[in-house]
Design a protein around this motif. Structure first.
Motif, PDB file in Angstrom:
ATOM      1  N   VAL A 138       0.859  -1.182   0.000  1.00  0.00           N
ATOM      2  CA  VAL A 138       0.000   0.000   0.000  1.00  0.00           C
ATOM      3  C   VAL A 138       0.897   1.235   0.000  1.00  0.00           C
ATOM      4  CG1 VAL A 138      -1.732   1.314   1.278  1.00  0.00           C
ATOM      5  CG2 VAL A 138      -1.855  -1.189   1.230  1.00  0.00           C
ATOM      6  N   ALA A 139       0.558   2.224  -0.809  1.00  0.00           N
ATOM      7  CA  ALA A 139       1.301   3.479  -0.857  1.00  0.00           C
ATOM      8  C   ALA A 139       0.329   4.640  -0.701  1.00  0.00           C
ATOM      9  CB  ALA A 139       2.060   3.602  -2.177  1.00  0.00           C
ATOM     10  N   GLY A 140       0.808   5.735  -0.130  1.00  0.00           N
ATOM     11  CA  GLY A 140      -0.046   6.887   0.082  1.00  0.00           C
ATOM     12  C   GLY A 140      -0.826   6.774   1.380  1.00  0.00           C
ATOM     13  N   ASN A 141      -1.637   7.774   1.657  1.00  0.00           N
ATOM     14  CA  ASN A 141      -2.363   7.841   2.923  1.00  0.00           C
ATOM     15  C   ASN A 141      -3.806   8.266   2.671  1.00  0.00           C
ATOM     16  OD1 ASN A 141      -3.273   8.165   5.534  1.00  0.00           O
ATOM     17  ND2 ASN A 141      -1.795   9.738   6.107  1.00  0.00           N
ATOM     18  N   THR A 179      -1.321  11.952 -11.864  1.00  0.00           N
ATOM     19  CA  THR A 179      -0.836  11.671 -10.522  1.00  0.00           C
ATOM     20  C   THR A 179       0.163  10.536 -10.595  1.00  0.00           C
ATOM     21  OG1 THR A 179      -1.492  11.106  -8.242  1.00  0.00           O
ATOM     22  CG2 THR A 179      -2.719  10.033 -10.020  1.00  0.00           C
ATOM     23  N   TYR A 180       1.167  10.600  -9.745  1.00  0.00           N
ATOM     24  CA  TYR A 180       2.115   9.490  -9.680  1.00  0.00           C
ATOM     25  C   TYR A 180       2.468   9.231  -8.226  1.00  0.00           C
ATOM     26  CZ  TYR A 180       5.661  13.254  -9.556  1.00  0.00           C
ATOM     27  OH  TYR A 180       6.390  14.370  -9.244  1.00  0.00           O
ATOM     28  N   LEU A 181       2.701   7.968  -7.926  1.00  0.00           N
ATOM     29  CA  LEU A 181       2.901   7.544  -6.552  1.00  0.00           C
ATOM     30  C   LEU A 181       3.933   6.424  -6.535  1.00  0.00           C
ATOM     31  CD1 LEU A 181       1.667   8.052  -3.686  1.00  0.00           C
ATOM     32  CD2 LEU A 181       0.085   6.175  -4.167  1.00  0.00           C
ATOM     33  N   ASP A 182       4.949   6.583  -5.714  1.00  0.00           N
ATOM     34  CA  ASP A 182       5.980   5.553  -5.571  1.00  0.00           C
ATOM     35  C   ASP A 182       5.669   4.666  -4.370  1.00  0.00           C
ATOM     36  OD1 ASP A 182       7.367   6.469  -7.738  1.00  0.00           O
ATOM     37  OD2 ASP A 182       8.841   7.606  -6.582  1.00  0.00           O
ATOM     38  N   PHE A 183       5.747   3.358  -4.586  1.00  0.00           N
ATOM     39  CA  PHE A 183       5.494   2.394  -3.529  1.00  0.00           C
ATOM     40  C   PHE A 183       6.805   2.055  -2.812  1.00  0.00           C
ATOM     41  CE2 PHE A 183       1.766   2.196  -5.986  1.00  0.00           C
ATOM     42  CZ  PHE A 183       0.794   1.410  -5.372  1.00  0.00           C
ATOM     43  N   PRO A 184       6.758   1.721  -1.531  1.00  0.00           N
ATOM     44  CA  PRO A 184       7.985   1.300  -0.834  1.00  0.00           C
ATOM     45  C   PRO A 184       8.544   0.041  -1.467  1.00  0.00           C
ATOM     46  CG  PRO A 184       6.032   0.838   0.501  1.00  0.00           C
ATOM     47  CD  PRO A 184       5.573   1.672  -0.650  1.00  0.00           C
ATOM     48  N   GLN A 185       9.879  -0.081  -1.502  1.00  0.00           N
ATOM     49  CA  GLN A 185      10.498  -1.189  -2.230  1.00  0.00           C
ATOM     50  C   GLN A 185      11.435  -2.055  -1.387  1.00  0.00           C
ATOM     51  OE1 GLN A 185      13.329   1.817  -4.574  1.00  0.00           O
ATOM     52  NE2 GLN A 185      13.743  -0.274  -5.183  1.00  0.00           N
ATOM     53  N   CYS A 186      11.494  -1.817  -0.090  1.00  0.00           N
ATOM     54  CA  CYS A 186      12.339  -2.646   0.773  1.00  0.00           C
ATOM     55  C   CYS A 186      11.452  -3.566   1.595  1.00  0.00           C
ATOM     56  CB  CYS A 186      13.185  -1.768   1.691  1.00  0.00           C
ATOM     57  SG  CYS A 186      14.368  -0.720   0.807  1.00  0.00           S
ATOM     58  N   ASP A 196      -0.850  -3.426   9.828  1.00  0.00           N
ATOM     59  CA  ASP A 196      -1.200  -2.097   9.320  1.00  0.00           C
ATOM     60  C   ASP A 196      -1.021  -1.998   7.808  1.00  0.00           C
ATOM     61  OD1 ASP A 196       1.530  -2.115   9.061  1.00  0.00           O
ATOM     62  OD2 ASP A 196       1.887  -0.305  10.261  1.00  0.00           O
ATOM     63  N   HIS A 197      -0.655  -3.120   7.184  1.00  0.00           N
ATOM     64  CA  HIS A 197      -0.481  -3.244   5.731  1.00  0.00           C
ATOM     65  C   HIS A 197       0.675  -2.396   5.194  1.00  0.00           C
ATOM     66  CE1 HIS A 197      -4.253  -5.269   6.214  1.00  0.00           C
ATOM     67  NE2 HIS A 197      -4.811  -4.161   6.650  1.00  0.00           N
ATOM     68  N   LYS A 198       1.531  -1.933   6.097  1.00  0.00           N
ATOM     69  CA  LYS A 198       2.673  -1.114   5.686  1.00  0.00           C
ATOM     70  C   LYS A 198       3.982  -1.545   6.332  1.00  0.00           C
ATOM     71  CE  LYS A 198       0.183   3.086   4.370  1.00  0.00           C
ATOM     72  NZ  LYS A 198       0.161   4.573   4.429  1.00  0.00           N
ATOM     73  N   HIS A 213      14.527  -4.159   6.864  1.00  0.00           N
ATOM     74  CA  HIS A 213      13.863  -4.517   5.610  1.00  0.00           C
ATOM     75  C   HIS A 213      14.945  -4.684   4.544  1.00  0.00           C
ATOM     76  CE1 HIS A 213      10.728  -2.639   8.021  1.00  0.00           C
ATOM     77  NE2 HIS A 213       9.821  -3.233   7.258  1.00  0.00           N
ATOM     78  N   PRO A 214      15.708  -5.771   4.617  1.00  0.00           N
ATOM     79  CA  PRO A 214      16.947  -5.867   3.837  1.00  0.00           C
ATOM     80  C   PRO A 214      16.808  -6.269   2.376  1.00  0.00           C
ATOM     81  CG  PRO A 214      16.663  -7.839   5.169  1.00  0.00           C
ATOM     82  CD  PRO A 214      15.527  -6.924   5.522  1.00  0.00           C
TER      83      PRO A 214
END
Length: 279
Positions: A138-141, A179-186, A196-198, A213-214
């Motif tokens: 999940v990305a964003g809030n 709109t553009y949104l980057d998702f976490p990648q680690c 919390d899905h994050k 988060h290696p």
């Protein structure tokens, strides 16, 4: 005197070029891009969220779904397998979703939807691993109350003079809102989801993944264009103002295809086409 001044000018230019890292007459190193992608069209629209509100149909605000045709509140990795989708390449039957966009009371369908898988974000793209099967990100809030707690970005397609913002912007006639949104990648290397899905994912720090988060995976970047422009006063998302833009991803790429694209595009810093190939 004129000859001496001319020589001094040449020397100064050469020194400036050296300081800039470019020798006189040398060509700049071409920019290399590590990338593969999926172009998708809207699949369906439901007030469901199988990551945040699993098993609760109708409990969410409205979402526009892309990719897997079958996604609903009860979706699991197993239920999504073997289905069809709306992405190119068709082999990507992952599920992607964002809050529905409105102009006043009218729903606006996206005109262009692209999901980029990138090798940027970490200093060593050769260390990036395939996104694990069934991973949820999940990305964003969706509950953001303003710019300070938002990671949304809004701009105008082909209108670079309009600075990006975390809320809707006024786009010139003939352009589109994007709109553009980057998702976490680690990834933490263990969990496909978290309470919390994050927490099972993190963003890189100083070009590397944190020790908690290696495992770096391709950075997913969502880019969506809406065919609207002008005064954004009537624009809204199902989740609220523009700064509540968020995206969800449920990975159902076939393992072999994800692995091939990471190996042949991301690890070696190559820009690949829809089919995961390069020239």
């Amino acid at each position: 005197m004129r000859k001496k001044t001319w020589r001094l000018g040449l020397i100064a230019a050469a020194v400036a070029a050296l300081l800039a890292g470019v020798l006189p007459g040398a060509q700049a190193e071409p920019v290399r891009v590590a990338e593969f992608l999926a172009d998708c069209t809207p699949s369906h629209r439901l007030p469901d969220d199988p990551i945040v509100l699993p098993g609760l149909p109708g409990a969410s605000h409205s979402h526009d779904f892309f990719g897997n045709d079958s996604t609903n509140a009860n979706s699991t990795y197993q239920s999504l397998l073997g289905k069809t989708g709306t992405c190119r390449p068709a082999i990507d039957i992952s599920s992607y979703w964002v809050p529905t966009f409105y102009n006043g009371q009218q729903i606006v369908d996206p005109s262009i939807v692209t999901f980029y898988y990138l090798g940027e974000g970490v200093n060593r793209p050769q260390d990036i691993k395939p996104t694990p099967l069934g991973l949820k990100i999940v990305a964003g809030n969706a509950k953001a109350t303003g710019d300070a707690d938002s990671s949304a970005r809004w701009s105008c397609l082909h209108a670079g003079q309009v600075p990006p913002s975390k809320n809707f912007v006024t786009c010139p006639a003939g352009t589109q809102l994007e709109t553009y949104l980057d998702f976490p990648q680690c990834w933490n290397g263990r969990d496909l989801d978290s309470a919390d899905h994050k927490s099972h994912m993190a963003f890189p720090v100083a070009g590397g993944c944190p020790a908690t988060h290696p495992v770096p995976v391709p950075k997913l970047r969502m880019v969506i264009r809406y065919p609207v422009s002008g005064n954004p006063a009537a624009f809204r998302l199902a989740s609220g103002p523009g700064y509540t833009m968020h995206g969800d991803f449920f990975n159902v790429w076939p393992a072999a295809e994800m692995q091939r694209r990471v190996r042949d595009c991301i690890n070696v810093v190559i820009k690949c086409d829809i089919n995961g190939n390069h020239g």
